[in-house]
Design a protein around this motif. Structure first.
Motif, PDB file in Angstrom:
ATOM      1  N   LEU A 165       0.867  -1.179   0.000  1.00  0.00           N
ATOM      2  CA  LEU A 165       0.000   0.000   0.000  1.00  0.00           C
ATOM      3  C   LEU A 165       0.900   1.223   0.000  1.00  0.00           C
ATOM      4  O   LEU A 165       1.710   1.399   0.909  1.00  0.00           O
ATOM      5  CB  LEU A 165      -0.910  -0.011   1.235  1.00  0.00           C
ATOM      6  CG  LEU A 165      -1.800   1.228   1.430  1.00  0.00           C
ATOM      7  CD1 LEU A 165      -2.746   1.439   0.252  1.00  0.00           C
ATOM      8  CD2 LEU A 165      -2.622   1.106   2.727  1.00  0.00           C
ATOM      9  N   LEU A 166       0.773   2.022  -1.058  1.00  0.00           N
ATOM     10  CA  LEU A 166       1.611   3.220  -1.190  1.00  0.00           C
ATOM     11  C   LEU A 166       0.801   4.441  -0.793  1.00  0.00           C
ATOM     12  O   LEU A 166      -0.418   4.462  -0.929  1.00  0.00           O
ATOM     13  CB  LEU A 166       2.056   3.375  -2.648  1.00  0.00           C
ATOM     14  CG  LEU A 166       2.993   2.283  -3.151  1.00  0.00           C
ATOM     15  CD1 LEU A 166       3.057   2.300  -4.664  1.00  0.00           C
ATOM     16  CD2 LEU A 166       4.381   2.477  -2.547  1.00  0.00           C
ATOM     17  N   GLY A 167       1.492   5.471  -0.347  1.00  0.00           N
ATOM     18  CA  GLY A 167       0.781   6.700  -0.021  1.00  0.00           C
ATOM     19  C   GLY A 167       1.705   7.730   0.574  1.00  0.00           C
ATOM     20  O   GLY A 167       2.921   7.550   0.609  1.00  0.00           O
ATOM     21  N   GLY A 168       1.112   8.807   1.040  1.00  0.00           N
ATOM     22  CA  GLY A 168       1.867   9.850   1.718  1.00  0.00           C
ATOM     23  C   GLY A 168       2.376  10.933   0.793  1.00  0.00           C
ATOM     24  O   GLY A 168       2.705  12.029   1.222  1.00  0.00           O
ATOM     25  N   ALA A 169       2.464  10.640  -0.492  1.00  0.00           N
ATOM     26  CA  ALA A 169       2.955  11.598  -1.478  1.00  0.00           C
ATOM     27  C   ALA A 169       2.516  11.110  -2.855  1.00  0.00           C
ATOM     28  O   ALA A 169       2.035   9.976  -2.975  1.00  0.00           O
ATOM     29  CB  ALA A 169       4.480  11.671  -1.420  1.00  0.00           C
ATOM     30  N   ALA A 170       2.707  11.951  -3.854  1.00  0.00           N
ATOM     31  CA  ALA A 170       2.326  11.573  -5.213  1.00  0.00           C
ATOM     32  C   ALA A 170       3.008  10.250  -5.584  1.00  0.00           C
ATOM     33  O   ALA A 170       4.182  10.040  -5.284  1.00  0.00           O
ATOM     34  CB  ALA A 170       2.743  12.674  -6.175  1.00  0.00           C
TER      35      ALA A 170
ATOM     36  N   GLY B 106      -2.748   4.767  -2.496  1.00  0.00           N
ATOM     37  CA  GLY B 106      -3.633   5.318  -1.480  1.00  0.00           C
ATOM     38  C   GLY B 106      -3.428   6.806  -1.305  1.00  0.00           C
ATOM     39  O   GLY B 106      -2.377   7.351  -1.649  1.00  0.00           O
ATOM     40  N   TYR B 107      -4.462   7.424  -0.790  1.00  0.00           N
ATOM     41  CA  TYR B 107      -4.398   8.838  -0.425  1.00  0.00           C
ATOM     42  C   TYR B 107      -4.923   8.920   0.998  1.00  0.00           C
ATOM     43  O   TYR B 107      -6.040   8.475   1.279  1.00  0.00           O
ATOM     44  CB  TYR B 107      -5.259   9.667  -1.387  1.00  0.00           C
ATOM     45  CG  TYR B 107      -5.653  11.039  -0.891  1.00  0.00           C
ATOM     46  CD1 TYR B 107      -4.691  12.031  -0.685  1.00  0.00           C
ATOM     47  CD2 TYR B 107      -6.995  11.351  -0.622  1.00  0.00           C
ATOM     48  CE1 TYR B 107      -5.055  13.293  -0.224  1.00  0.00           C
ATOM     49  CE2 TYR B 107      -7.368  12.612  -0.170  1.00  0.00           C
ATOM     50  CZ  TYR B 107      -6.398  13.582   0.019  1.00  0.00           C
ATOM     51  OH  TYR B 107      -6.755  14.823   0.478  1.00  0.00           O
ATOM     52  N   GLY B 108      -4.100   9.407   1.900  1.00  0.00           N
ATOM     53  CA  GLY B 108      -4.536   9.450   3.291  1.00  0.00           C
ATOM     54  C   GLY B 108      -4.030  10.682   4.001  1.00  0.00           C
ATOM     55  O   GLY B 108      -3.180  11.409   3.486  1.00  0.00           O
ATOM     56  N   LEU B 109      -4.569  10.910   5.179  1.00  0.00           N
ATOM     57  CA  LEU B 109      -4.195  12.090   5.974  1.00  0.00           C
ATOM     58  C   LEU B 109      -4.223  11.722   7.450  1.00  0.00           C
ATOM     59  O   LEU B 109      -5.005  10.843   7.862  1.00  0.00           O
ATOM     60  CB  LEU B 109      -5.197  13.239   5.767  1.00  0.00           C
ATOM     61  CG  LEU B 109      -5.407  13.793   4.361  1.00  0.00           C
ATOM     62  CD1 LEU B 109      -6.526  13.048   3.674  1.00  0.00           C
ATOM     63  CD2 LEU B 109      -5.755  15.257   4.415  1.00  0.00           C
TER      64      LEU B 109
END
Ligand code: 4YB
Length: 452
Positions: A243-248, A267-270
């Protein structure tokens, strides 16, 4: 799934002899894990930890930290995991408003007044009642300016976050997720709560080198740079799902990973949303997919707005919990995005937009083009003051050591507008790479102002 007991107790009743946690070379079943947590919770209770209190847990990921985290939850504490690299001066400013009574630190003790030091010791079995609506954690946000804020989440919100991810990704009792990101960041907490919700396996070990740490793990969460580095290795890779995320997330990255048999999820998360909001299996397109179950996403005046059961109860400030939602009941993210049907594409942070000779430059748009160059691993575009243009773009890149950065000027011609062309190219310095999981643009800007 709704738990009647703490999740580890639930799984211990159901399948106590099954492996739950791999800690370094040690493996604990759910039953053994419960016993360890019971006694550590007892130790904290003996040292004065009470339900509802704020407790700092300053540590990088380690077996002890994970056990302490769970034992503090079993005491009913509101746990604030802290990056050990945060400077004391910042903590002295920050902690008084976060209502902290105790701190467990592995390493130097905290030098902040009125906070009692804890040690990790065993006592008599202890627990408060499982109460999913109790505040479980405070997580610092990495805002671009000002002091970080502390987003408070209940266990219920974390579990809602986990449920949304597990509804699309397959991760169950026979799988094991490497704790590949720090617990002081939501991305690490996301792994913990998915493990607890699924009753799967979690692996906690030294992450260097990452490919060794991944041995036997089916799942990991990674930021794009971690996956780039992993792919550079020649050994066979153990990883199945990431699962990738945290930045483009560059399409080139997921394609390179898929070619080596790694299934990627974008993924897109906050922080405020307890990690992932949107996710999809990588499909060669640059969007981050649709909102997961329990989340709603809309775009208002270019800004991504979110409504979700995983949203934090608020930001903690001197005993008050300041709500995060606007008058319309939505959390406005400050992310610039576009919806295509239900699929969201993140363009960049609204706060990063700057103007050069009257033209708006969204740094992330230029960065994603630069990052397509095969020698470039990571690219940042930052504004530098300019008498004639107001501001102009400068690029800071991480690239192959023997690559001549000046070649990028010509390579970029025709790929971006003239006003978007960086006026100078710098190599990303090591001093900026240290610390959390992300490069801080504020720090990068200060560095550029110093050296340019
Ligand atoms: C993005 C972005 C994207 C965030 N494109 N900008 O479990 C996970 O979801 C996970 C897995 C692997 C790595 C990280 C994660 C996370 O949770 C990331 C959560 C996070 O980064 N939270 S944050 O508060 O530190 O930053 C949030 C900001 O990061 C967003 O507001 C975006 O600006 C940016 N971001 N995913 C482009 N796919």
């Amino acid at each position: 799934m709704s738990f009647q007991d703490f999740p580890w107790q639930h799984w211990a009743h159901l399948r106590g002899n099954q492996s739950a946690l791999i800690l370094g070379d040690d493996s604990l079943t759910w039953r053994e894990l419960c016993q360890r947590i019971d006694m550590l919770a007892g130790g904290f209770q003996q040292q004065g930890v009470r339900e509802g209190q704020g407790v700092v847990l300053r540590s990088k990921n380690s077996p002890e930290m994970v056990l302490a985290f769970l034992a503090l939850l079993q005491c009913g504490a509101r746990v604030l995991p802290l990056n050990p690299q945060l400077p004391d001066a910042l903590l002295e400013q920050l902690l008084p408003d976060l209502t902290i009574s105790h701190a467990l630190t592995f390493g130097a003790p905290l030098s902040v007044a009125n906070i009692n030091s804890l040690t990790l010791e065993e006592g008599e079995r202890f627990q408060v009642a499982w109460q999913p609506s109790r505040f479980a954690s405070m997580t610092l946000t990495s805002g671009s300016t000002g002091l970080p804020k502390a987003a408070v989440h209940t266990a219920q919100a974390h579990l809602a976050s986990a449920a949304g991810v597990l509804a699309v990704m397959n991760y169950d009792t026979n799988d094991s997720w490497l704790l590949s990101l720090p617990l002081f960041h939501v991305s690490g907490q996301g792994i913990l709560w998915r493990w607890l919700l699924a009753g799967g396996g979690m692996v906690v070990r030294d992450l260097h080198p990452l490919n060794d740490a991944l041995q036997g793990c089916t799942h990991a969460s990674l930021v794009p740079t971690q996956l780039w580095r992993l792919l550079e290795q020649s050994q066979p890779l153990a990883l199945r799902e990431v699962l990738l995320g945290g930045a483009a997330i560059p399409v080139e990255l997921t394609q390179a990973a898929q070619a080596k048999g790694i299934h990627c999820w974008c993924g897109y998360g906050l922080t405020e949303l307890a990690s992932t909001v949107c996710a999809k299996r990588a499909d060669g397109l640059p969007d981050v997919g649709e909102a997961l179950s329990g989340r709603e996403v809309k775009v208002v005046n270019d800004e991504v707005w979110i409504r979700a059961t995983s949203l934090a109860s608020g930001y903690w400030k001197a005993g008050n919990v300041a709500p995060l939602v606007n008058a319309e009941g939505w959390f406005a993210t400050r992310d610039r995005g576009v919806l295509n049907g239900n699929r969201l594409t993140i363009i960049g942070r609204l706060d990063n937009l700057f103007f050069s000779g009257g033209e708006g430059i969204q740094p992330e748009e230029v960065e994603s083009v630069i990052a397509k160059h095969p020698a470039v691993k990571l690219a940042f575009v930052v504004p530098v003051d300019d008498a004639e243009f107001g501001q102009r773009p400068m690029a800071v890149v991480e690239a192959d050591d023997d690559f001549d950065l000046s070649l990028l000027t010509e390579w970029l011609q025709g790929k971006v507008a003239r006003f978007q062309q960086p006026v100078r190219w710098l190599r990303l310095p090591d001093e900026i790479k240290q610390g959390g999981i992300k490069i801080s643009r504020a720090q990068l800007k200060l560095w550029v102002e110093r050296v340019a």
